[in-house]
Motif scaffolding. Sequence first.
Motif, PDB file in Angstrom:
ATOM      1  N   LEU A 115      39.427  36.325 -68.692  1.00  0.00           N
ATOM      2  CA  LEU A 115      38.622  36.624 -69.870  1.00  0.00           C
ATOM      3  C   LEU A 115      38.480  38.131 -70.048  1.00  0.00           C
ATOM      4  CD1 LEU A 115      35.621  34.167 -69.310  1.00  0.00           C
ATOM      5  CD2 LEU A 115      37.404  33.926 -71.063  1.00  0.00           C
ATOM      6  N   PRO A 116      38.336  38.591 -71.284  1.00  0.00           N
ATOM      7  CA  PRO A 116      37.907  39.984 -71.466  1.00  0.00           C
ATOM      8  C   PRO A 116      36.588  40.197 -70.729  1.00  0.00           C
ATOM      9  CG  PRO A 116      38.606  39.029 -73.556  1.00  0.00           C
ATOM     10  CD  PRO A 116      38.555  37.901 -72.574  1.00  0.00           C
ATOM     11  N   LEU A 117      36.431  41.351 -70.135  1.00  0.00           N
ATOM     12  CA  LEU A 117      35.260  41.606 -69.306  1.00  0.00           C
ATOM     13  C   LEU A 117      33.955  41.422 -70.078  1.00  0.00           C
ATOM     14  CD1 LEU A 117      34.381  42.467 -66.493  1.00  0.00           C
ATOM     15  CD2 LEU A 117      34.625  44.853 -67.191  1.00  0.00           C
ATOM     16  N   LYS A 118      33.900  41.881 -71.322  1.00  0.00           N
ATOM     17  CA  LYS A 118      32.688  41.712 -72.125  1.00  0.00           C
ATOM     18  C   LYS A 118      32.378  40.242 -72.357  1.00  0.00           C
ATOM     19  CE  LYS A 118      33.404  45.990 -74.758  1.00  0.00           C
ATOM     20  NZ  LYS A 118      33.675  46.542 -76.104  1.00  0.00           N
ATOM     21  N   GLU A 119      33.422  39.453 -72.620  1.00  0.00           N
ATOM     22  CA  GLU A 119      33.231  38.031 -72.871  1.00  0.00           C
ATOM     23  C   GLU A 119      32.726  37.314 -71.629  1.00  0.00           C
ATOM     24  OE1 GLU A 119      35.955  34.198 -74.219  1.00  0.00           O
ATOM     25  OE2 GLU A 119      36.513  36.211 -74.903  1.00  0.00           O
ATOM     26  N   ALA A 120      33.221  37.717 -70.460  1.00  0.00           N
ATOM     27  CA  ALA A 120      32.786  37.092 -69.217  1.00  0.00           C
ATOM     28  C   ALA A 120      31.292  37.298 -68.981  1.00  0.00           C
ATOM     29  CB  ALA A 120      33.577  37.659 -68.043  1.00  0.00           C
ATOM     30  N   MET A 121      30.761  38.396 -69.484  1.00  0.00           N
ATOM     31  CA  MET A 121      29.349  38.706 -69.287  1.00  0.00           C
ATOM     32  C   MET A 121      28.440  37.864 -70.177  1.00  0.00           C
ATOM     33  SD  MET A 121      29.444  42.846 -68.776  1.00  0.00           S
ATOM     34  CE  MET A 121      27.819  42.932 -68.016  1.00  0.00           C
ATOM     35  N   SER A 122      29.033  37.087 -71.088  1.00  0.00           N
ATOM     36  CA  SER A 122      28.223  36.211 -71.933  1.00  0.00           C
ATOM     37  C   SER A 122      28.839  34.818 -72.039  1.00  0.00           C
ATOM     38  CB  SER A 122      28.111  36.823 -73.340  1.00  0.00           C
ATOM     39  OG  SER A 122      29.390  36.998 -73.909  1.00  0.00           O
ATOM     40  N   ASN A 123      29.602  34.453 -71.013  1.00  0.00           N
ATOM     41  CA  ASN A 123      30.330  33.193 -71.082  1.00  0.00           C
ATOM     42  C   ASN A 123      30.300  32.442 -69.762  1.00  0.00           C
ATOM     43  OD1 ASN A 123      31.844  31.242 -72.398  1.00  0.00           O
ATOM     44  ND2 ASN A 123      33.793  32.217 -71.937  1.00  0.00           N
ATOM     45  N   GLY A 124      29.135  32.463 -69.113  1.00  0.00           N
ATOM     46  CA  GLY A 124      28.972  31.693 -67.890  1.00  0.00           C
ATOM     47  C   GLY A 124      29.252  32.445 -66.601  1.00  0.00           C
ATOM     48  N   TYR A 125      29.727  33.683 -66.709  1.00  0.00           N
ATOM     49  CA  TYR A 125      30.037  34.446 -65.499  1.00  0.00           C
ATOM     50  C   TYR A 125      29.142  35.685 -65.371  1.00  0.00           C
ATOM     51  CZ  TYR A 125      34.199  31.517 -65.385  1.00  0.00           C
ATOM     52  OH  TYR A 125      35.063  30.439 -65.346  1.00  0.00           O
ATOM     53  N   GLU A 126      28.019  35.672 -66.106  1.00  0.00           N
ATOM     54  CA  GLU A 126      27.138  36.841 -66.108  1.00  0.00           C
ATOM     55  C   GLU A 126      26.679  37.211 -64.702  1.00  0.00           C
ATOM     56  OE1 GLU A 126      25.909  34.358 -69.806  1.00  0.00           O
ATOM     57  OE2 GLU A 126      26.634  34.014 -67.762  1.00  0.00           O
ATOM     58  N   GLU A 127      26.293  36.208 -63.925  1.00  0.00           N
ATOM     59  CA  GLU A 127      25.740  36.481 -62.600  1.00  0.00           C
ATOM     60  C   GLU A 127      26.767  37.153 -61.701  1.00  0.00           C
ATOM     61  OE1 GLU A 127      23.692  34.052 -58.857  1.00  0.00           O
ATOM     62  OE2 GLU A 127      23.812  33.125 -60.852  1.00  0.00           O
ATOM     63  N   ILE A 128      28.017  36.661 -61.729  1.00  0.00           N
ATOM     64  CA  ILE A 128      29.069  37.249 -60.899  1.00  0.00           C
ATOM     65  C   ILE A 128      29.366  38.676 -61.332  1.00  0.00           C
ATOM     66  CG2 ILE A 128      31.527  37.115 -60.329  1.00  0.00           C
ATOM     67  CD1 ILE A 128      31.276  34.080 -60.391  1.00  0.00           C
ATOM     68  N   VAL A 129      29.528  38.883 -62.639  1.00  0.00           N
ATOM     69  CA  VAL A 129      29.860  40.227 -63.129  1.00  0.00           C
ATOM     70  C   VAL A 129      28.726  41.205 -62.847  1.00  0.00           C
ATOM     71  CG1 VAL A 129      30.421  41.600 -65.161  1.00  0.00           C
ATOM     72  CG2 VAL A 129      31.408  39.315 -64.903  1.00  0.00           C
ATOM     73  N   ASN A 130      27.505  40.801 -63.119  1.00  0.00           N
ATOM     74  CA  ASN A 130      26.369  41.694 -62.895  1.00  0.00           C
ATOM     75  C   ASN A 130      26.216  42.063 -61.420  1.00  0.00           C
ATOM     76  OD1 ASN A 130      25.597  41.838 -65.604  1.00  0.00           O
ATOM     77  ND2 ASN A 130      24.302  40.018 -65.455  1.00  0.00           N
ATOM     78  N   GLU A 131      26.539  41.133 -60.529  1.00  0.00           N
ATOM     79  CA  GLU A 131      26.376  41.396 -59.096  1.00  0.00           C
ATOM     80  C   GLU A 131      27.488  42.264 -58.535  1.00  0.00           C
ATOM     81  OE1 GLU A 131      25.989  39.031 -54.798  1.00  0.00           O
ATOM     82  OE2 GLU A 131      26.008  37.904 -56.694  1.00  0.00           O
TER      83      GLU A 131
END
Length: 439
Positions: A115-131
Motif C-alpha cells: 500500500l502507499p504509506l499514507k493509505e496504510a496509515m488509514s487502512n487498518g495498519y495505523e498501529e504498525i506504521v505509527n509504532e
Amino acid sequence: MEAIQTNYLQEEHDILQKENQADALKDIRDKGFEQFSKVGLPTFKTEEWKYTFISNLFRKPFHFPKNKEEVITKESLHSLRLAGSDLADEIIFVNGKYNSALSKIRSNRNQITVLPLKEAMSNGYEEIVNEHLNKSSLFINDGIHALNTAFIDEGVFIYVHKNQVLDHPLYVYHIMDAQENHTLAQPRSLIFVEESAKIQIVETFKTVGAMDSFTNEVMEIVVNENAIVEYYKIQNDAVTANQVGTTHIRQIGKSYVHTVTISLDGGMIRNNIDIIMETAANEAHMYGLYLLKGNTHVDNHTLVDNTKPNCFSNEFYKGIMDDSSTGVFSGKIYVRPDAQKTNAYQSNKNILLTENATVNTKPQLEIFADDVKCSHGCTVGQLDQEALFYLMTRGISKEDARAMLLNAFASDVVAQIKIEPLKIYVDQLIADRLSLEII
C-alpha cells in the motif's frame, strides 16, 4: 570555494507541507526538518562521515520532480529490469515516489499487502506504521537521514502476512530522471515481516539522463519471531548517480537476516546497513563486495547492535579498487551489558590495483558484557604476485590470470546470493568488468 546553499530545501519542504495540510505524515516531516536544520549536512568533522564528503553534492541546487510518471512507461521498463524479474514481485519508485501503476505484485494477496504509506496509515495498519515508522532516527541522527524524513511523501508500506513464504522475490527499482535537471529523490519504505514469514528483497538503481542525481533512501524492515529476511542491493548505475541508502533492520523476535551488497558503478555511494537485535538468539549475516573503477567512491557503513543474549552475527566485506576509486568500510559492533554469550565476527579484505586507488577501513567493537566471543580484522594489499606468476607458467596470459584471481577473490561474496538468476546476473557483470569469459 563555492558556498553550499540549502535554502531551497526549506522552500521545498514548506511547499510539501502546504500541499498536505491534513496529511498523517505532516508532524513526522516537521520533526525531520527540525533535526536537519539543527545538525545540517555532514562534513569531514562529522566522525561517521569523515571519509565521505557528501556536502559537495549540494553545491548545485537539486530539482524536486513533481511528476512520478514522466520518465518511464510500462513498455520502457522492460530494458531496466534485473534478471529473474519475470518471477518477481516488483515495486517501482520513479524519482523517489512509489508508482503503483508500474508496480506488479505476482504473489497471492493473502501472502503480501502493498500500500502507499499514507493509505496504510488509514487502512487498518495505523498501529504498525505509527509504532515502527522512523524508529531508525533513534540510531541515526545525521542530517541526511533527517532530510529523508523531512520529505516523506508517496512512500510504500509492505506487509508480509503471518506464516507466509512468498512465492516470488520482491524487486525494488529506483529509477531517476536526470535528463534535464540535477535531481534529488528521497524514497521511503516500511516493511513489516510477520511471525514465521519469509521474504527475499532486491534493490537496484537506474538513472536516465546525464545530469547529476542523488537518491537519498531509507528502508526500515521489522522482523518478527521465526521470520526470515534476505536482502540484496545491486549498485551498477551511471558515474553521475549518487546514493545514500539506509537499510535499518530490527529483529524484534528471534529471527534470521541475510544481507548482500554488491557495488560496481556509480558516483558517490554510501550504504548504511543497521541490524538491531532486540530479542535473544537472533542471527544475522552481512556480506558486501565493492569492485570499483574510475573515480567511484563507495562507503559501506554497518552496525550490529546486540541488546539481548545468545545472538550471532557474521560480517564479511571485500573490496577491489582500480584507477582512482575509493573504498570505505566502517563496521561497528555493539554488545550491550545484557547481551551475554554474544558471538560476533567481522572481517574486511581489500585489494588495491593502482597507486591512485585508496581504501579506508575501520572495524570496531564496543563490548560491555564479559561472556562473549567477538573478533574483527582487516587487510589491505595487492594482487598475489606468486599466484599470478604460477598461472602465467601454466600458459595463461597475465591479463587473464589477473582476471581469474580477482574473480576468485570476489566469488565467495557473490556465492551468498541465494536467488539463482540474480547470482548468475552478478557473476556476468563481474566477468564483464574483468574481461573474463565465463565457461
